[in-house]
Design a protein around this motif. Structure first.
Motif, mmCIF file in Angstrom:
data_model
loop_
_atom_site.group_PDB
_atom_site.id
_atom_site.type_symbol
_atom_site.label_atom_id
_atom_site.label_comp_id
_atom_site.label_asym_id
_atom_site.label_seq_id
_atom_site.Cartn_x
_atom_site.Cartn_y
_atom_site.Cartn_z
ATOM 1 N N VAL A 255 0.993 -1.332 0.062
ATOM 2 C CA VAL A 255 -0.020 0.081 -0.060
ATOM 3 C C VAL A 255 0.971 1.206 -0.039
ATOM 4 O O VAL A 255 1.659 1.387 0.939
ATOM 5 C CB VAL A 255 -1.027 -0.041 1.253
ATOM 6 N N THR A 256 0.714 2.088 -0.934
ATOM 7 C CA THR A 256 1.445 3.230 -1.050
ATOM 8 C C THR A 256 0.737 4.559 -0.601
ATOM 9 O O THR A 256 -0.786 4.560 -1.317
ATOM 10 C CB THR A 256 1.946 3.851 -2.559
ATOM 11 N N PHE A 257 0.847 5.347 0.380
ATOM 12 C CA PHE A 257 0.017 6.433 0.840
ATOM 13 C C PHE A 257 0.446 7.661 -0.067
ATOM 14 O O PHE A 257 1.556 8.201 0.477
ATOM 15 C CB PHE A 257 0.263 6.633 2.504
ATOM 16 N N LYS A 258 -0.394 8.043 -0.962
ATOM 17 C CA LYS A 258 0.009 9.259 -1.728
ATOM 18 C C LYS A 258 -0.526 10.397 -0.792
ATOM 19 O O LYS A 258 0.043 11.547 -0.928
ATOM 20 C CB LYS A 258 -0.698 9.204 -2.902
ATOM 21 N N ASP A 259 -1.597 10.499 0.034
ATOM 22 C CA ASP A 259 -2.180 11.470 0.787
ATOM 23 C C ASP A 259 -3.086 10.975 1.936
ATOM 24 O O ASP A 259 -3.697 10.047 1.549
ATOM 25 C CB ASP A 259 -2.891 12.796 -0.182
ATOM 26 N N ILE A 260 -2.934 11.594 2.999
ATOM 27 C CA ILE A 260 -3.973 11.177 4.073
ATOM 28 C C ILE A 260 -4.193 12.515 4.645
ATOM 29 O O ILE A 260 -3.481 13.203 5.289
ATOM 30 C CB ILE A 260 -3.359 10.089 4.934
ATOM 31 N N SER A 261 -5.356 12.600 5.246
ATOM 32 C CA SER A 261 -5.907 14.034 6.084
ATOM 33 C C SER A 261 -7.131 13.387 6.982
ATOM 34 O O SER A 261 -7.748 12.603 6.474
ATOM 35 C CB SER A 261 -6.174 15.099 5.156
ATOM 36 N N VAL A 262 -7.376 14.586 7.656
ATOM 37 C CA VAL A 262 -8.571 14.074 8.623
ATOM 38 C C VAL A 262 -9.226 15.238 8.656
ATOM 39 O O VAL A 262 -8.643 16.487 8.825
ATOM 40 C CB VAL A 262 -7.832 14.081 10.227
ATOM 41 N N ARG B 249 -0.362 -4.486 14.752
ATOM 42 C CA ARG B 249 1.081 -4.174 14.265
ATOM 43 C C ARG B 249 1.066 -2.720 13.992
ATOM 44 O O ARG B 249 0.431 -2.251 13.048
ATOM 45 C CB ARG B 249 1.524 -5.116 13.317
ATOM 46 N N LEU B 250 1.773 -1.826 14.413
ATOM 47 C CA LEU B 250 1.951 -0.487 14.102
ATOM 48 C C LEU B 250 2.822 -0.419 13.004
ATOM 49 O O LEU B 250 3.911 -0.761 12.948
ATOM 50 C CB LEU B 250 2.608 0.339 15.021
ATOM 51 N N ILE B 251 2.121 0.067 11.667
ATOM 52 C CA ILE B 251 2.975 0.207 10.580
ATOM 53 C C ILE B 251 3.208 1.469 10.016
ATOM 54 O O ILE B 251 4.429 1.737 9.192
ATOM 55 C CB ILE B 251 2.380 -0.552 9.319
ATOM 56 N N LYS B 252 2.628 2.477 10.653
ATOM 57 C CA LYS B 252 2.765 3.835 10.176
ATOM 58 C C LYS B 252 1.936 4.899 11.052
ATOM 59 O O LYS B 252 1.014 4.874 11.547
ATOM 60 C CB LYS B 252 1.948 4.138 8.727
ATOM 61 N N VAL B 253 2.935 5.779 11.376
ATOM 62 C CA VAL B 253 2.649 7.164 12.160
ATOM 63 C C VAL B 253 2.551 8.340 11.140
ATOM 64 O O VAL B 253 3.707 8.630 10.616
ATOM 65 C CB VAL B 253 3.156 7.331 13.256
ATOM 66 N N MET B 254 1.446 9.078 11.071
ATOM 67 C CA MET B 254 1.257 10.256 9.887
ATOM 68 C C MET B 254 0.656 11.482 10.820
ATOM 69 O O MET B 254 -0.213 11.446 11.587
ATOM 70 C CB MET B 254 0.575 9.896 9.093
ATOM 71 N N LYS B 255 1.400 12.407 10.695
ATOM 72 C CA LYS B 255 0.937 13.892 11.157
ATOM 73 C C LYS B 255 0.592 14.829 10.442
ATOM 74 O O LYS B 255 1.000 14.870 9.478
ATOM 75 C CB LYS B 255 2.156 14.231 12.284
#
Length: 569
Positions: free
Chosen positions: A459-466, A563-569
């Protein structure tokens, strides 16, 4: 009558070549492989019947001693022959003779070429019996006065088991090193044996030592593993073992197999030896309960650091080599370890390790999914039992691969970068486990870019937002994703596959929203833009900025493993 040792070369050749029912073992012949015990010596009891000592034991009891003797007879004639009337007597070094009682199951006659074992027993209220030097078949004519006694045969006792504890009790029997091939003296069998694994396992009823023995049939015919026992011994106590296999174990010519012994021990015991004992059943003629008579034949040193299968260096993704006798995994099923990760769990008091296996059916027909267990061992020797994912497909279709995950809860102090990973069979010695493969492999590092691997999916994260909305006094949260998803060919991803869990954490460390998203089904994650609802806690206030923790979530019988695989801020 004078004793008649059987020394005829012609007779020896004939007896060595005789066929024994259930196998082709040579009765009293030299074994075909190196052994640590001496061959049995045979003597003439009558013209056609030969006798050999199978076992002699003197065991201390609370009030005295028990004497146990088993003698094997062979009718080399062409007609049925009656065993001559006799008493079995034991002669000791201090000149005393003891008469033993015969078992009610002892045969009175032998068919042509038949082998039979006669069992004798006596309980003596004395601890001063001395060393046993010989056995005698004595005919007593009760009708003559005074009575007439005739010694039919006298046999020297070259190997006697003097029961007890500690190393002194083993001085009268043969010894061998761990892993050395051996035969069992006096037992009518051509099979050879080798200790291959030992482990101490904790159960609901206490601690158990499990010993695995490799059995080999070097003969030319089928043979059944004879009754014998494997005990454990410390310097101060004996611990009785029991074979876990209930049904008879039969080996074809050239075949090898494992047998297993479970030995209940105390939790803090230090074991020194494994003791191999032949066993016989004594049936009282007065109708009492049968009892097992055990005579030690061989002492094997208990391995100082245990004797589990050595972990071999392993490369992630390569097919795993299992031992040849492993039955829990079909020969057409290829198993590979595809991932091994160890990571922190924010907000939890422990770390989690996750191992992911690829199971491939290389045949042309469906096969059952193997149900094996796993265990991780750290650099300091701490072992962690794996928990298999809750739902697993029951059958593997040909030409396809399936993924099965195992999770391990480990303490926060665990910092091993390499583990020994054991694959365990929970069926062969049920309810205990045995090792069928052991791998030494490094823990994989999580990627630092926007690509995450959840084999067989990348999985490639191109963008993520809340985004946040306020209504009726509460806040709701939505996660906007722009993903690129790719999958390895011929690897099945179904409802049993792990999910992605998105947790929204505010600046105060509170999880204000979470959502599980799967890779299949009508609402599955897809390549491109999408929005998922991550509303969680009903809070009337919030504290930004937000952090998004991305987990791989696996359902297990003990709960969800993350399993923690990514932390995004």
């Amino acid at each position: 009558m004078k004793k008649r040792p059987w020394k005829s070369s012609l007779t020896a050749i004939m007896l060595g070549a005789m066929i024994v029912q259930g196998g082709t073992a040579a009765w009293a012949a030299e074994p075909s492989t190196p052994t640590v015990v001496a061959p049995t010596v045979n003597y003439g009891l009558t013209k056609d019947i030969r006798a050999a000592i199978k076992s002699v034991g003197k065991t201390p009891t609370a009030t005295g001693s028990q004497l146990a003797v088993t003698v094997r007879l062979y009718n080399g004639g062409t007609t049925q022959n009656r065993v001559p009337e006799h008493e079995l007597r034991v002669q000791t070094s201090n000149g005393i003779s003891y008469t033993l009682k015969p078992s009610a199951s002892n045969k009175a006659s032998l068919q042509p070429k038949e082998i039979a074992e006669l069992v004798y027993f006596a309980a003596i209220d004395s601890k001063e019996i001395g060393k046993i030097e010989s056995l005698s078949f004595v005919n007593v004519d009760l009708y003559a006065y005074p009575k007439v006694e005739t010694t039919l045969l006298s046999m020297p006792t070259n190997q006697v088991w003097y029961g007890g504890t500690g190393s002194a009790a083993l001085e009268s029997i043969a010894s061998a090193g761990w892993g050395q091939e051996f035969t069992i003296s006096g037992v009518n069998s051509g099979l050879t044996y080798k200790t291959v694994e030992s482990s101490l396992q904790n159960t609901a009823t206490g601690r158990v030592a499990v010993v695995t023995v490799l059995v080999n049939n070097p003969g030319a015919g089928r043979e059944t593993v004879p009754a014998f026992r494997v005990d454990a011994q410390s310097e101060s106590k004996n611990y009785e073992g029991k074979r876990t296999e209930v049904a008879p174990v039969v080996l074809a010519a050239g075949e090898t197999t494992y047998i297993h012994y479970a030995i209940p021990v105390e939790s803090d015991v230090t074991l020194t030896n494994v003791v191999v004992l032949s066993t016989d059943t004594f049936v009282p003629k007065d109708g009492g309960q049968p009892s097992e008579l055990a005579t030690a034949k061989l002492a094997i040193n208990w391995p100082v650091d245990g004797a589990s299968t050595t972990a071999a260096a392993y490369t992630i993704g390569k097919p795993i080599t299992f031992n040849a006798q492993a039955k829990v995994i079909d020969k057409s099923t290829e198993v590979s370890l595809m991932e091994l990760h160890l990571h922190e769990n924010p907000g939890e008091g422990y770390k989690t390790a996750v191992a992911k296996f690829k199971l491939t059916n290389t045949s042309t027909t469906p096969v059952a999914t193997p149900a094996f267990l796993t265990e991780l061992t750290s650099k300091l020797g701490a072992s962690y039992q794996g928990v298999r994912q809750t739902n697993v497909t029951t059958m593997l279709n040909p030409g396809l691969s399936y993924v099965v995950s195992y999770s391990y809860i480990v303490p926060q102090s665990e910092d091993s970068e390499s583990f020994a990973l054991k694959i365990l069979d929970a069926q062969a010695a049920a309810p205990y486990t045995t090792t069928i493969a052991a791998l030494q492999t490094d823990v994989q590092k999580e990627t630092t870019d926007n690509i995450i691997s959840l084999y067989p999916i990348d999985v490639t994260f191109k963008d993520i937002s809340v985004s946040m909305q306020y209504a009726l006094g509460t806040y709701s949260y939505k996660v906007k994703l722009d993903l690129s998803i790719s999958q390895a060919p011929n690897v099945v991803v179904d409802n049993n596959f792990s999910k992605l869990r998105f947790e929204i954490v505010d600046s105060l460390g509170r999880v204000v929203g979470s959502k599980d998203a799967s890779f299949n089904g009508p609402n599955k994650l897809i390549s491109g833009s999408q929005i998922i609802d991550a509303t969680g806690a009903n809070l009337d206030q919030f504290s930004s900025p937000f952090t998004i923790n991305v987990y791989e979530a696996i359902d297990t019988p003990t709960g969800v493993a993350k399993r923690l695989i990514k932390v995004m801020k």
